[in-house]
Structure formats: structure tokens, C-alpha cells
Design a protein around this motif. Structure first.
Motif, PDB file in Angstrom:
ATOM      1  N   UNK A   1      32.531  31.020  42.942  1.00 13.36           N
ATOM      2  CA  UNK A   1      31.866  32.479  43.291  1.00 13.36           C
ATOM      3  C   UNK A   1      32.991  33.388  43.257  1.00 13.36           C
ATOM      4  N   UNK A   2      32.926  34.623  42.625  1.00 16.96           N
ATOM      5  CA  UNK A   2      33.755  35.668  42.911  1.00 16.96           C
ATOM      6  C   UNK A   2      32.729  36.816  43.468  1.00 16.96           C
ATOM      7  N   UNK A   3      33.098  37.237  44.646  1.00 15.11           N
ATOM      8  CA  UNK A   3      32.490  38.465  45.231  1.00 15.11           C
ATOM      9  C   UNK A   3      33.295  39.928  44.964  1.00 15.11           C
ATOM     10  N   UNK A   4      32.928  41.133  44.648  1.00 11.99           N
ATOM     11  CA  UNK A   4      33.636  42.355  44.638  1.00 11.99           C
ATOM     12  C   UNK A   4      33.084  43.295  45.150  1.00 11.99           C
ATOM     13  N   UNK A   5      33.940  44.271  45.882  1.00 16.27           N
ATOM     14  CA  UNK A   5      33.119  45.429  46.468  1.00 16.27           C
ATOM     15  C   UNK A   5      32.992  46.400  45.216  1.00 16.27           C
ATOM     16  N   UNK A   6      31.494  46.640  45.466  1.00 13.23           N
ATOM     17  CA  UNK A   6      31.153  47.828  44.298  1.00 13.23           C
ATOM     18  C   UNK A   6      31.883  49.126  44.387  1.00 13.23           C
ATOM     19  N   UNK A   7      32.366  49.419  45.541  1.00 13.62           N
ATOM     20  CA  UNK A   7      33.209  50.663  45.972  1.00 13.62           C
ATOM     21  C   UNK A   7      34.382  50.594  45.135  1.00 13.62           C
ATOM     22  N   UNK A   8      34.878  49.664  45.023  1.00 14.26           N
ATOM     23  CA  UNK A   8      36.097  49.306  44.370  1.00 14.26           C
ATOM     24  C   UNK A   8      36.272  48.957  42.740  1.00 14.26           C
ATOM     25  N   UNK A   9      35.595  48.107  42.460  1.00 14.97           N
ATOM     26  CA  UNK A   9      35.507  47.846  41.121  1.00 14.97           C
ATOM     27  C   UNK A   9      34.374  47.309  40.500  1.00 14.97           C
TER      28      UNK A   9
ATOM     29  N   UNK B   1      41.543  44.776  35.662  1.00 18.45           N
ATOM     30  CA  UNK B   1      42.068  43.681  36.522  1.00 18.45           C
ATOM     31  C   UNK B   1      41.238  42.226  35.964  1.00 18.45           C
ATOM     32  N   UNK B   2      42.019  41.164  35.607  1.00 21.00           N
ATOM     33  CA  UNK B   2      41.141  40.052  35.285  1.00 21.00           C
ATOM     34  C   UNK B   2      41.408  39.155  36.629  1.00 21.00           C
ATOM     35  N   UNK B   3      40.449  38.412  37.044  1.00 24.79           N
ATOM     36  CA  UNK B   3      40.410  37.809  38.341  1.00 24.79           C
ATOM     37  C   UNK B   3      39.977  36.313  37.809  1.00 24.79           C
ATOM     38  N   UNK B   4      40.472  35.229  38.078  1.00 24.65           N
ATOM     39  CA  UNK B   4      40.033  33.899  37.803  1.00 24.65           C
ATOM     40  C   UNK B   4      39.888  33.032  39.009  1.00 24.65           C
TER      41      UNK B   4
ATOM     42  N   UNK C   1      41.438  48.067  24.573  1.00 23.18           N
ATOM     43  CA  UNK C   1      42.863  48.888  24.575  1.00 23.18           C
ATOM     44  C   UNK C   1      43.709  49.110  25.881  1.00 23.18           C
ATOM     45  N   UNK C   2      43.879  47.843  26.479  1.00 21.62           N
ATOM     46  CA  UNK C   2      44.636  48.253  27.820  1.00 21.62           C
ATOM     47  C   UNK C   2      45.626  47.150  27.875  1.00 21.62           C
ATOM     48  N   UNK C   3      46.382  46.974  29.079  1.00 18.11           N
ATOM     49  CA  UNK C   3      47.254  46.003  29.444  1.00 18.11           C
ATOM     50  C   UNK C   3      46.796  45.696  30.917  1.00 18.11           C
ATOM     51  N   UNK C   4      45.870  44.642  30.989  1.00 18.48           N
ATOM     52  CA  UNK C   4      45.211  44.092  32.140  1.00 18.48           C
ATOM     53  C   UNK C   4      46.347  43.400  32.988  1.00 18.48           C
ATOM     54  N   UNK C   5      46.316  43.571  34.293  1.00 19.70           N
ATOM     55  CA  UNK C   5      46.811  42.654  35.418  1.00 19.70           C
ATOM     56  C   UNK C   5      45.986  41.408  35.288  1.00 19.70           C
ATOM     57  N   UNK C   6      46.499  40.333  35.766  1.00 14.05           N
ATOM     58  CA  UNK C   6      45.653  39.112  35.984  1.00 14.05           C
ATOM     59  C   UNK C   6      46.168  38.158  37.059  1.00 14.05           C
ATOM     60  N   UNK C   7      45.220  37.664  37.859  1.00 10.69           N
ATOM     61  CA  UNK C   7      45.321  37.107  39.296  1.00 10.69           C
ATOM     62  C   UNK C   7      44.359  35.791  38.820  1.00 10.69           C
TER      63      UNK C   7
END
Length: 368
Positions: free
Chosen positions: A116-124, A205-208, A245-251
Motif C-alpha cells: 500500500x501507498x498512503x499519501x497526505x491529501x494536504x501534500x500531494x 514525484x514518482x513513488x514506488x 512535460x516534466x522531469x519527475x523525481x523518483x523514489x
């Protein structure tokens, strides 16, 4: 008779040397916290598997509340969790009450846990996502797209032993080990998603998140999974870059069931030439299609352990990121020392509800 209350440990984020100076020079940087944590699926929690653990801390009612307490106290913007087996019935609603949204993939076959990936709605904001089913590798054998060296039986890559050996029934009925199609059908999964960070400037940001196969005697399977993971990530990153059209960061986070010295770890960082150690081998080493470095390796060094049981205590969990001048870890999650009182007697215990420890970092991204 009173039961000892669960007292989960709340680790702190500690500053990386030089991070404060960096922050002063880059006041408009994006900062977010990402934590990876194998929370130990309740389906694997039996007293016979963890005879060293107090029985009271293994019960679902106590463990579930302890895990929630740990997750809440981490105050992370992204949580990459492995061995999640009560997603719909427990974690989804409880994490939503803490301001998180989540995405989830259950393992293939009859397995009950997943990632699972959980993410803060206020952040992302979630932009797009893809699932990874490592069983898809079975089809690739027919196309002969897996390197022949990875189909060999009993190739070793370190002496990793996880408690999953017991969880999975002592190597029971895995089929003909000489058949690569059998070897590769391990029901392991992963997730990758692109998020748009909302402030102070928009950035993708790409999160895997993934959990690789556990058996040290089947290291060729883990290598095949790692290769498939990075090839999928490379394509996903290219798609996101073109579409938005971006240069994403990847984690990339997860339980890789691989120690820092083994071939899986070396492969994962092989795309980052500066991170590679000299390899003395007659065979040409496979290079990863995407550059990655380990968050812990570039800050304090890999910790002595992230998994702690009587049978095995070593590092299996990592957060990797694509190195660049625009992203860097500025603080890291503090981990206990081997002699720490909360570790004595091994895990899980009343202080740590899983046999793994959470790892994490606060990253800063600056404008290009």
C-alpha cells in the motif's frame, strides 16, 4: 490479571549534516517525508513463528492499534507499507481519518497481504498509477527475455534469511525448481504512482513500493524481479515525463529481502556509476536501466539491521532515489542501536509491532 499495555516506540527524524545550511540557501524547496515499513501481516502472526515475542503483543487488537500509533507519530507525507492484509477492513478507513488517501495491490494467488501507498491529501495529489505483478515474468520466459544466467538453479546472492521462511511453510510445494516458469511464479507485487506535490511549487514525484521474494536460495528470482521492476519504472517515468512535460523525481521503497552486500542490492544501484563498488567477475554485470542510490547509504551508511529476529537480524529494507542536484535527503529516521533496550529480546515486542523497523527520510526538492 492486568495485561502490559502496548507502548510503541516513536522514532524521530534527525538532521543530515549540512541540511540546515542547504535549507537556508534554498528557502523555496519542497520538503516531504517518506517512510517505508513492513508492518508484518497479521496472517503471518502466530506464536509458533514468534516464540520469543510476548503473546499479548501479537494479538490483532493490540498490534493494529500499535501500528496505527507508529504510523500517526511518524507524520509522514508518504507511507510505503508492505505486508498489509487488512487494507479494506481496517487500514483504509483509519488512515483516511488521519488525512491520508491510499492505493493498494494484493498479492497474486491466494495470498492475503500486499503493498500500500498512503499519501497526505494536504501534500500531494495522485496523478496516475500502475500495478506490478511479478508473475508476468512467467510469460517473458517464453519470449526468452530473462537473462540465461538468472534461470540457473540455486544461484546465491548473499545469505538473506527472513522469517517468511516459516511464514511460507518451510519451503513447501513450490513445484519443479528446474522449471524457470515455476521459479518465477512467486505471487509478489508492487505499486508505482505519480503524485503532484502541491506547494510551494508544483512538482511531480514518482513513488514506488514493492516486496520482493524472500528465499536466499532463489536469488535468481529476486534478480529477475528487480530487473523487471526497474524496467517498468523506467518506462513509467518516461511516460510521466512525456505526458505531463516534466522531469519527475523518483523514489523506490520496500522490503527487498536482500542485504547490502548481495547481488540484488548491487544491481539496484548499478545504474548509478558513482555508487558502484568494483566488481571482480569474469561475467559482464547487468546494469540497471535507471540510476538509483540508497537514502541510507548516502547519509549515515546502511543500518546494521531493519529486520530483527533470533533467526535473522540484518538490513532488508531500503529507500532508493534518483540522484540529482535537485533532490537530497535532509533528515533521516533514527533507528535503534543493537543494544537499545527496546530491541532486546528481538521483534515484535511491545515497543515495535512488527519484526521490521520503519525507515524514512525527509527529502528536499529545489527548482531546476
Amino acid at each position: 490479571m492486568s495485561t502490559k499495555p502496548v507502548e510503541p516506540k516513536s522514532p524521530n527524524f534527525i538532521s543530515v549534516e549540512g541540511a540546515d545550511i542547504h535549507a537556508r540557501s534554498k528557502p523555496d524547496g519542497i520538503r516531504f517525508r517518506l517512510v517505508s515499513y513492513n508492518i508484518l501481516a497479521q496472517v503471518y502472526v502466530k506464536s509458533s513463528f514468534f516464540p520469543h515475542s510476548p503473546s499479548a503483543c501479537l494479538k490483532w487488537k493490540a498490534r493494529s492499534q500499535a501500528i496505527l500509533t507508529v504510523l500517526r507519530n511518524l507524520k509522514a507525507d508518504f507511507l510505503c507499507l508492505q505486508e498489509v492484509d487488512e487494507y479494506d477492513s481496517f487500514y483504509k478507513r483509519n488512515m483516511e481519518s488521519q488525512g491520508y488517501s491510499g492505493i493498494y495491490i494484493q498479492r497474486s494467488g491466494n495470498k492475503r497481504d500486499g503493498c500500500a501507498i498512503f499519501y497526505k491529501d494536504s501534500c500531494a495529489e495522485l496523478v496516475t498509477e500502475e500495478r506490478i505483478e511479478y508473475n508476468d515474468l512467467v510469460d517473458s520466459i517464453k519470449e526468452e527475455s530473462i537473462p540465461t544466467s538468472w534461470q540457473k538453479k540455486n544461484e546465491t546472492a548473499g545469505e538473506t534469511i527472513d522469517t517468511e521462511k516459516e511464514k511460507n511453510g518451510k519451503l513447501q510445494d513450490r513445484g519443479d525448481p528446474n522449471d524457470p516458469r515455476v521459479r518465477l511464479k512467486r505471487d509478489c507485487v508492487g505499486l508505482m504512482a505519480a503524485f503532484r506535490i502541491k506547494e510551494p511549487f508544483h512538482h511531480i514525484v514518482i513513488v514506488a513500493n514493492t516486496h520482493l521474494y524472500w528465499d536466499p536460495e532463489w536469488a535468481d528470482v529476486k534478480l529477475a524481479q528487480a530487473s523487471y521492476l526497474l524496467s517498468r519504472l523506467a518506462r513509467f517515468k518516461e511516460m510521466v515525463s512525456d505526458k505531463y512535460e516534466c522531469t519527475p523525481s523518483l523514489l523506490l521503497a520496500g522490503d527487498f529481502n536482500s542485504t547490502p552486500g548481495d547481488k540484488v542490492y548491487q544491481y539496484l544501484v548499478s545504474g548509478n556509476v558513482s555508487a558502484m563498488e568494483p566488481v571482480n567477475s569474469e561475467e559482464e554485470e547487468e546494469e540497471a536501466p535507471i540510476p538509483l542510490c540508497s537514502m541510507n547509504a548516502v547519509t549515515r551508511g546502511e543500518p546494521p539491521f531493519t529486520n530483527c529476529t533470533p533467526d535473522f537480524t540484518d538490513t532488508l529494507d531500503y529507500i532508493f532515489f534518483t540522484p540529482s542536484d535537485f533532490i537530497k535527503p535532509v533528515s533521516i529516521l533514527e533507528l535503534p542501536e543493537p543494544e537499545s533496550p527496546d530491541i532486546l529480546g528481538f521483534l515484535p515486542n511491545f515497543h515495535h509491532p512488527s519484526d521490521h523497523l520503519p525507515i524514512g527520510a525527509e527529502f528536499e526538492i529545489t527548482r531546476e
